[in-house]
Design an enzyme around this catalytic site. Structure first.
Site, PDB file in Angstrom:
ATOM      1  N   ASP A 159      -4.902 -14.615   5.809  1.00  0.00           N
ATOM      2  CA  ASP A 159      -4.584 -15.629   4.797  1.00  0.00           C
ATOM      3  C   ASP A 159      -4.598 -17.032   5.432  1.00  0.00           C
ATOM      4  O   ASP A 159      -5.099 -17.991   4.844  1.00  0.00           O
ATOM      5  CB  ASP A 159      -3.207 -15.332   4.193  1.00  0.00           C
ATOM      6  N   HIS A 187       1.988 -10.799   2.496  1.00  0.00           N
ATOM      7  CA  HIS A 187       0.528 -10.723   2.364  1.00  0.00           C
ATOM      8  C   HIS A 187       0.231 -10.126   0.987  1.00  0.00           C
ATOM      9  O   HIS A 187      -0.057  -8.936   0.835  1.00  0.00           O
ATOM     10  CB  HIS A 187      -0.065  -9.854   3.478  1.00  0.00           C
TER      11      HIS A 187
HETATM   12  P1  NAD Z   1     -10.987   2.458   5.050  1.00  0.00           P
HETATM   13  O1  NAD Z   1     -10.697   3.384   3.926  1.00  0.00           O
HETATM   14  O2  NAD Z   1     -12.387   2.063   5.347  1.00  0.00           O
HETATM   15  O3  NAD Z   1     -10.394   3.064   6.395  1.00  0.00           O
HETATM   16  C1  NAD Z   1      -9.109   3.565   6.478  1.00  0.00           C
HETATM   17  C2  NAD Z   1      -9.156   4.670   7.499  1.00  0.00           C
HETATM   18  O4  NAD Z   1      -7.815   5.091   7.725  1.00  0.00           O
HETATM   19  C3  NAD Z   1      -9.953   5.893   7.051  1.00  0.00           C
HETATM   20  O5  NAD Z   1     -10.944   6.207   8.022  1.00  0.00           O
HETATM   21  C4  NAD Z   1      -8.891   6.985   6.942  1.00  0.00           C
HETATM   22  O6  NAD Z   1      -9.393   8.266   7.295  1.00  0.00           O
HETATM   23  C5  NAD Z   1      -7.852   6.475   7.928  1.00  0.00           C
HETATM   24  N1  NAD Z   1      -6.509   7.022   7.741  1.00  0.00           N
HETATM   25  C6  NAD Z   1      -5.876   7.361   6.593  1.00  0.00           C
HETATM   26  N2  NAD Z   1      -4.672   7.868   6.852  1.00  0.00           N
HETATM   27  C7  NAD Z   1      -4.515   7.841   8.184  1.00  0.00           C
HETATM   28  C8  NAD Z   1      -3.478   8.247   9.054  1.00  0.00           C
HETATM   29  N3  NAD Z   1      -2.366   8.812   8.597  1.00  0.00           N
HETATM   30  N4  NAD Z   1      -3.645   8.075  10.379  1.00  0.00           N
HETATM   31  C9  NAD Z   1      -4.786   7.530  10.857  1.00  0.00           C
HETATM   32  N5  NAD Z   1      -5.812   7.145  10.088  1.00  0.00           N
HETATM   33  C10 NAD Z   1      -5.671   7.287   8.760  1.00  0.00           C
HETATM   34  O7  NAD Z   1     -10.059   1.179   4.826  1.00  0.00           O
HETATM   35  P2  NAD Z   1     -10.160  -0.261   5.515  1.00  0.00           P
HETATM   36  O8  NAD Z   1     -11.044  -1.114   4.699  1.00  0.00           O
HETATM   37  O9  NAD Z   1     -10.424  -0.103   6.968  1.00  0.00           O
HETATM   38  O10 NAD Z   1      -8.676  -0.800   5.252  1.00  0.00           O
HETATM   39  C11 NAD Z   1      -7.573  -0.223   5.899  1.00  0.00           C
HETATM   40  C12 NAD Z   1      -6.285  -0.860   5.364  1.00  0.00           C
HETATM   41  O11 NAD Z   1      -6.233  -2.233   5.729  1.00  0.00           O
HETATM   42  C13 NAD Z   1      -6.139  -0.814   3.848  1.00  0.00           C
HETATM   43  O12 NAD Z   1      -4.791  -0.514   3.519  1.00  0.00           O
HETATM   44  C14 NAD Z   1      -6.467  -2.236   3.433  1.00  0.00           C
HETATM   45  O13 NAD Z   1      -5.874  -2.576   2.205  1.00  0.00           O
HETATM   46  C15 NAD Z   1      -5.840  -2.998   4.583  1.00  0.00           C
HETATM   47  N6  NAD Z   1      -6.260  -4.388   4.761  1.00  0.00           N
HETATM   48  C16 NAD Z   1      -5.298  -5.286   5.134  1.00  0.00           C
HETATM   49  C17 NAD Z   1      -5.633  -6.610   5.356  1.00  0.00           C
HETATM   50  C18 NAD Z   1      -4.579  -7.625   5.758  1.00  0.00           C
HETATM   51  O14 NAD Z   1      -4.897  -8.823   5.778  1.00  0.00           O
HETATM   52  N7  NAD Z   1      -3.347  -7.245   6.076  1.00  0.00           N
HETATM   53  C19 NAD Z   1      -6.964  -7.017   5.206  1.00  0.00           C
HETATM   54  C20 NAD Z   1      -7.920  -6.072   4.833  1.00  0.00           C
HETATM   55  C21 NAD Z   1      -7.559  -4.743   4.601  1.00  0.00           C
HETATM   56  C1  LMR Z   2      -7.316  -8.656   1.946  1.00  0.00           C
HETATM   57  O1  LMR Z   2      -6.511  -9.585   1.845  1.00  0.00           O
HETATM   58  O2  LMR Z   2      -8.548  -8.837   1.957  1.00  0.00           O
HETATM   59  C2  LMR Z   2      -6.808  -7.253   2.107  1.00  0.00           C
HETATM   60  O3  LMR Z   2      -5.419  -7.227   2.082  1.00  0.00           O
HETATM   61  C3  LMR Z   2      -7.412  -6.301   1.156  1.00  0.00           C
HETATM   62  C4  LMR Z   2      -6.855  -6.484  -0.232  1.00  0.00           C
HETATM   63  O4  LMR Z   2      -6.424  -5.485  -0.818  1.00  0.00           O
HETATM   64  O5  LMR Z   2      -6.857  -7.609  -0.711  1.00  0.00           O
END
Ligand code: NAD
Ligand code: LMR
Length: 324
Positions: A159, A187
């Site tokens: 952010d 967030h």
């Molecule tokens: P994705 O679905 O591509 O990958 C997630 C992975 O986590 C998968 O490979 C899945 O098998 C694995 N997984 C699920 N449960 C698990 C566990 N118990 N232990 C280990 N691995 C596990 O998703 P992504 O796009 O990589 O996003 C991951 C997370 O990050 C989501 O919750 C998304 O919303 C979050 N995210 C946060 C931010 C932020 O700014 N904080 C930004 C983007 C995404």
């Molecule tokens: C983001 O900010 O891009 C991530 O937290 C994914 C979402 O759910 O917005």
């Protein structure tokens, strides 16, 4: 050469994991003189895919990569870990709020908190990326009573970086001309991107059009994640990984003089925020420790925005207290 440190990445076969691992192994996170041993945690159905990622890591022949452990057992993954990037969790889809993931993802973070408590280095630095990141960090922290609660943080650096990018476009400057940006709170769409202290090349940012600020800038930053999901059909990945690298690098290696960054950390009550919730503050980092920037002026407008995002985090905490 330093001794290698152990870095856990959960969700290692996911889209953020794939953007993250190679940069950590290349030294972008902990510096060009810090070898790493990567610990990749996934769930059983993703272990084949993880093996492919391990092969690719090997094929990069990174000099700093001193080993890879790939496992679906959290107790193995967190053994002696010095850093943990908790990414593995379900992402939201179109039309969802990040808080809609709370019950689906909460269990993951209680299990991993316990495993960290039992097996990780006691000074482990933890960054939660999986959503809803702030409250997931609180769940992990509450399940790891033997680890200093301050070692659990969540990511609002994406952010922060999004806000810098918007300001850069609006004021026709480079992002590295801008300092002292702050994201307050969660967030989520209640986060408060605060430009009141921002400087451009060391001078205060003046002539901020309030209508643009309130009606365009703040909602754009708050809703950027949803806009990316709508455009890509998947949530942000490369930018999320890049921001996770920024967060950990600054925490481990320090922030630049005269600047600060945004990190969601356990509130100590600063700025009147409820103690304990994982709240994004302006922080400086030195010697591996972060400190909240104190005594910034807070206008009535800023206070109302801080109050709104704090209220949301208190509600999220109430919804998961049974997992503590
Ligand atoms: P994705 O679905 O591509 O990958 C997630 C992975 O986590 C998968 O490979 C899945 O098998 C694995 N997984 C699920 N449960 C698990 C566990 N118990 N232990 C280990 N691995 C596990 O998703 P992504 O796009 O990589 O996003 C991951 C997370 O990050 C989501 O919750 C998304 O919303 C979050 N995210 C946060 C931010 C932020 O700014 N904080 C930004 C983007 C995404
Ligand atoms: C983001 O900010 O891009 C991530 O937290 C994914 C979402 O759910 O917005």
């Amino acid at each position: 050469m330093k001794q290698p440190v152990r870095v856990v990445v959960t969700g290692a076969a996911g889209q953020i994991g794939y953007q993250l691992l190679f940069r950590i192994a290349a030294g972008n996170m902990l510096g060009p003189d810090q070898p790493v041993i990567l610990h990749l945690l996934e769930i059983p159905p993703a272990m084949n895919a993880v093996q492919g990622v391990v092969m690719e890591l090997e094929d990069c022949a990174f000099p700093l990569l001193h080993g890879v452990v790939a496992t679906d057992d959290a107790n193995v993954a967190f053994k002696d870990a010095n850093y943990a990037l908790l990414v593995g969790a379900m992402p939201r889809g179109p039309g969802m709020e990040r808080s809609d993931l709370l019950q689906a993802n909460a269990k993951i973070f209680s299990v991993q908190g316990k495993a960290m408590n039992d097996h990780a280095a006691k000074d482990i630095k933890v960054l939660v990326v999986g959503n809803p990141a702030n409250t997931n960090a609180l769940i992990a922290q509450q399940n790891a009573p033997d680890i200093d609660p301050g070692q659990f943080t969540a990511m609002t650096r994406l952010d922060h970086n999004r806000a810098l990018a918007q300001l850069s476009g609006k004021f026709n400057v480079q992002t590295n001309d801008l300092t002292r940006m702050t994201i307050w709170g969660n967030h989520s769409s209640t986060q408060y991107p605060d430009v009141s202290q921002v400087q451009v090349n060391g001078c205060d940012l003046t002539n901020v059009d309030q209508t643009w600020y309130v009606d365009e800038f703040i909602p754009t930053v708050q809703q950027r994640g949803a806009a990316i999901i709508k455009a890509r059909g998947a949530s942000s990945a490369a930018s999320a990984a890049s921001s996770a690298i920024d967060h950990m690098r600054n925490w481990a290696l320090g922030t630049a003089a005269g600047d600060w960054v945004s990190m969601a950390i356990p509130s100590d009550g600063s700025y009147g925020v409820a103690p304990g919730i994982i709240f994004s503050y302006p922080v400086t980092c030195a010697n591996g420790q972060y400190s909240i920037v104190q005594d910034l002026p807070v206008s009535e407008f800023s206070q109302s925005r801080i109050d709104a995002t704090e209220a949301e985090l208190r509600e999220e905490r109430s919804a998961v207290e049974h997992l503590f």
